[in-house]
Structure formats: C-alpha cells, structure tokens
Design a protein around this motif. Structure first.
Motif, mmCIF file in Angstrom:
data_model
loop_
_atom_site.group_PDB
_atom_site.id
_atom_site.type_symbol
_atom_site.label_atom_id
_atom_site.label_comp_id
_atom_site.label_asym_id
_atom_site.label_seq_id
_atom_site.Cartn_x
_atom_site.Cartn_y
_atom_site.Cartn_z
ATOM 1 N N THR A 125 0.838 -1.198 0.000
ATOM 2 C CA THR A 125 0.000 0.000 0.000
ATOM 3 C C THR A 125 0.875 1.250 0.000
ATOM 4 O O THR A 125 0.600 2.219 -0.717
ATOM 5 N N PHE A 126 1.942 1.211 0.790
ATOM 6 C CA PHE A 126 2.864 2.345 0.832
ATOM 7 C C PHE A 126 3.505 2.566 -0.542
ATOM 8 O O PHE A 126 3.567 3.689 -1.028
ATOM 9 N N PHE A 127 3.957 1.485 -1.188
ATOM 10 C CA PHE A 127 4.587 1.612 -2.503
ATOM 11 C C PHE A 127 3.611 2.182 -3.538
ATOM 12 O O PHE A 127 4.001 2.979 -4.387
ATOM 13 N N LYS A 128 2.354 1.791 -3.487
ATOM 14 C CA LYS A 128 1.361 2.330 -4.425
ATOM 15 C C LYS A 128 1.160 3.828 -4.206
ATOM 16 O O LYS A 128 0.989 4.584 -5.155
ATOM 17 N N ALA A 129 1.189 4.260 -2.948
ATOM 18 C CA ALA A 129 0.952 5.663 -2.631
ATOM 19 C C ALA A 129 2.103 6.574 -3.054
ATOM 20 O O ALA A 129 1.896 7.765 -3.266
ATOM 21 N N ILE A 130 3.303 6.017 -3.184
ATOM 22 C CA ILE A 130 4.463 6.857 -3.518
ATOM 23 C C ILE A 130 4.909 6.707 -4.964
ATOM 24 O O ILE A 130 5.956 7.232 -5.333
ATOM 25 N N GLU A 131 4.114 6.045 -5.785
ATOM 26 C CA GLU A 131 4.517 5.773 -7.173
ATOM 27 C C GLU A 131 4.982 6.996 -7.949
ATOM 28 O O GLU A 131 5.954 6.936 -8.670
ATOM 29 N N GLU A 132 4.312 8.102 -7.828
ATOM 30 C CA GLU A 132 4.626 9.288 -8.629
ATOM 31 C C GLU A 132 5.404 10.344 -7.853
ATOM 32 O O GLU A 132 5.463 11.493 -8.267
ATOM 33 N N LYS A 133 6.014 9.962 -6.752
ATOM 34 C CA LYS A 133 6.760 10.917 -5.926
ATOM 35 C C LYS A 133 8.222 10.947 -6.337
ATOM 36 O O LYS A 133 8.752 9.999 -6.889
ATOM 37 N N ASP A 134 8.898 12.071 -6.022
ATOM 38 C CA ASP A 134 10.334 12.125 -6.268
ATOM 39 C C ASP A 134 11.069 11.628 -5.020
ATOM 40 O O ASP A 134 10.446 11.278 -4.016
ATOM 41 N N LEU A 135 12.381 11.588 -5.100
ATOM 42 C CA LEU A 135 13.188 10.990 -4.036
ATOM 43 C C LEU A 135 12.970 11.655 -2.684
ATOM 44 O O LEU A 135 12.772 10.972 -1.676
ATOM 45 N N LEU A 136 13.000 12.966 -2.632
ATOM 46 C CA LEU A 136 12.802 13.668 -1.355
ATOM 47 C C LEU A 136 11.432 13.377 -0.754
ATOM 48 O O LEU A 136 11.301 13.178 0.454
ATOM 49 N N GLU A 137 10.414 13.375 -1.590
ATOM 50 C CA GLU A 137 9.063 13.104 -1.105
ATOM 51 C C GLU A 137 8.944 11.672 -0.583
ATOM 52 O O GLU A 137 8.307 11.436 0.447
ATOM 53 N N ILE A 138 9.562 10.722 -1.278
ATOM 54 C CA ILE A 138 9.508 9.324 -0.837
ATOM 55 C C ILE A 138 10.181 9.180 0.524
ATOM 56 O O ILE A 138 9.632 8.561 1.441
ATOM 57 N N ILE A 139 11.362 9.769 0.668
ATOM 58 C CA ILE A 139 12.083 9.688 1.942
ATOM 59 C C ILE A 139 11.279 10.365 3.042
ATOM 60 O O ILE A 139 11.159 9.842 4.156
ATOM 61 N N ASN A 140 10.702 11.507 2.747
ATOM 62 C CA ASN A 140 9.900 12.224 3.739
ATOM 63 C C ASN A 140 8.685 11.401 4.166
ATOM 64 O O ASN A 140 8.396 11.261 5.357
ATOM 65 N N HIS A 141 7.959 10.834 3.194
ATOM 66 C CA HIS A 141 6.787 10.009 3.521
ATOM 67 C C HIS A 141 7.193 8.765 4.306
ATOM 68 O O HIS A 141 6.511 8.381 5.265
ATOM 69 N N ALA A 142 8.287 8.127 3.901
ATOM 70 C CA ALA A 142 8.742 6.922 4.604
ATOM 71 C C ALA A 142 9.142 7.248 6.035
ATOM 72 O O ALA A 142 8.841 6.486 6.961
ATOM 73 N N ASP A 143 9.791 8.387 6.231
ATOM 74 C CA ASP A 143 10.196 8.789 7.574
ATOM 75 C C ASP A 143 8.980 9.055 8.457
ATOM 76 O O ASP A 143 8.913 8.595 9.604
ATOM 77 N N ARG A 144 8.005 9.774 7.922
ATOM 78 C CA ARG A 144 6.782 10.045 8.695
ATOM 79 C C ARG A 144 6.019 8.759 8.998
ATOM 80 O O ARG A 144 5.501 8.570 10.094
ATOM 81 N N GLU A 145 5.955 7.886 8.010
ATOM 82 C CA GLU A 145 5.231 6.614 8.176
ATOM 83 C C GLU A 145 5.921 5.734 9.215
ATOM 84 O O GLU A 145 5.268 5.112 10.054
ATOM 85 N N ALA A 146 7.252 5.695 9.182
ATOM 86 C CA ALA A 146 8.006 4.908 10.157
ATOM 87 C C ALA A 146 7.806 5.457 11.564
ATOM 88 O O ALA A 146 7.635 4.691 12.523
ATOM 89 N N THR A 147 7.797 6.775 11.692
ATOM 90 C CA THR A 147 7.572 7.393 12.998
ATOM 91 C C THR A 147 6.163 7.076 13.504
ATOM 92 O O THR A 147 5.977 6.740 14.677
ATOM 93 N N ALA A 148 5.180 7.163 12.630
ATOM 94 C CA ALA A 148 3.800 6.849 13.023
ATOM 95 C C ALA A 148 3.663 5.382 13.423
ATOM 96 O O ALA A 148 2.974 5.058 14.402
ATOM 97 N N ALA A 149 4.322 4.488 12.693
ATOM 98 C CA ALA A 149 4.274 3.059 13.038
ATOM 99 C C ALA A 149 4.943 2.817 14.383
ATOM 100 O O ALA A 149 4.445 2.028 15.201
ATOM 101 N N TRP A 150 6.048 3.497 14.626
ATOM 102 C CA TRP A 150 6.724 3.360 15.921
ATOM 103 C C TRP A 150 5.804 3.831 17.050
ATOM 104 O O TRP A 150 5.705 3.183 18.088
ATOM 105 N N ARG A 151 5.133 4.948 16.838
ATOM 106 C CA ARG A 151 4.222 5.471 17.873
ATOM 107 C C ARG A 151 3.071 4.491 18.139
ATOM 108 O O ARG A 151 2.683 4.287 19.276
ATOM 109 N N CYS A 152 2.529 3.908 17.078
ATOM 110 C CA CYS A 152 1.453 2.926 17.246
ATOM 111 C C CYS A 152 1.951 1.719 18.030
ATOM 112 O O CYS A 152 1.271 1.231 18.942
ATOM 113 N N ALA A 153 3.130 1.239 17.698
ATOM 114 C CA ALA A 153 3.700 0.086 18.408
ATOM 115 C C ALA A 153 3.936 0.423 19.872
ATOM 116 O O ALA A 153 3.645 -0.388 20.761
ATOM 117 N N TYR A 154 4.421 1.618 20.117
ATOM 118 C CA TYR A 154 4.674 2.051 21.500
ATOM 119 C C TYR A 154 3.374 2.113 22.293
ATOM 120 O O TYR A 154 3.291 1.617 23.414
#
Length: 130
Positions: A18-47
């Motif tokens: 699902t994440f890969f589908k959402a970032i299909e048309e993004k550039d490198l900076l946007e992909i890294i930014n989205h992945a970083d935010r998503e990883a932080t949100a997943a960490w918060r959910c796990a916590y």
C-alpha cells in the motif's frame, strides 16, 4: 489544525505494498519524507500498543524497520541488500531506486546524501532506540 505528527498513516494496516502504491509518482525527497513520517507513526502505534498491553505480534515494529531500511537503501551511494530482507521486498526496493534515480518517477530533483533530512532521521533513530 493537524500537526505533522497527527497526519494519517498511508497504510494503517502496515502493508508495504500500500505504501509503494501511494508513492509511485513521488520524487526521491518526497519518498524519503513520507517513509520517515510513516516509520515514525508506526513506531508510535507500536509504542502505544505495547504500553496498553495489546498484542500486535510485532507488525508495526516490522513495518517501521522495513521503512527505515528503505530510507537507508534510497540514500546509499552503493545500495546493499539487508540480510533479513526477502527477495521480493529487495526487488521492490531496487525497482523503486532505479525508477527514482533514472528520472522515471516524479520530478527527481538532485539530492545530496548529506541532506538535512538524513541528520534528523539519525537523531530520531537514536531517540527511538533508547
């Protein structure tokens, strides 16, 4: 008003496809930014799940780790294959990297590997590990 930490997750089911589908048309900076935010949100959910005693079988943790590996993979001058990664996921990482760096995905602005985002991500990783 939503703060950056209150943004909804791209995949609230922790599905990397699902994440890969959402970032299909993004550039490198946007992909890294989205992945970083998503990883932080997943960490918060796990916590939160861990603190409340819910069993989640490590799904948010694995999702967070996969996103962190994606960020490292995209930033690396010489890409590597993480030892714990299966072939299909590695191929997705490699295809995304090729697409973005070859200019076939989004606007593909030049990105320095020493970008300020890298510094912030490393600070977050240290904080998370503590």
């Amino acid at each position: 008003m939503l703060g950056e930490s209150d943004l909804p997750m791209i995949s609230d089911t922790y599905d990397i496809d699902t994440f890969f589908k959402a970032i299909e048309e993004k550039d490198l900076l946007e992909i890294i930014n989205h992945a970083d935010r998503e990883a932080t949100a997943a960490w918060r959910c796990a916590y939160r799940q861990h603190k409340s005693g819910k069993r989640c079988n490590g799904v948010p943790d694995r999702y967070e780790q996969t996103l962190e590996e994606l960020i490292s993979f995209l930033r690396a001058a010489l890409p590597y294959r993480p030892s714990r990664m299966d072939n299909s996921l590695y191929e997705k990482f490699a295809d995304l990297r090729r697409k973005v760096l070859d200019g076939k995905g989004g606007t593909n602005r030049h990105v320095s590997l020493k970008s300020p985002l890298r510094h912030l991500h490393l600070q977050d990783k240290k904080r998370i590990r503590q």
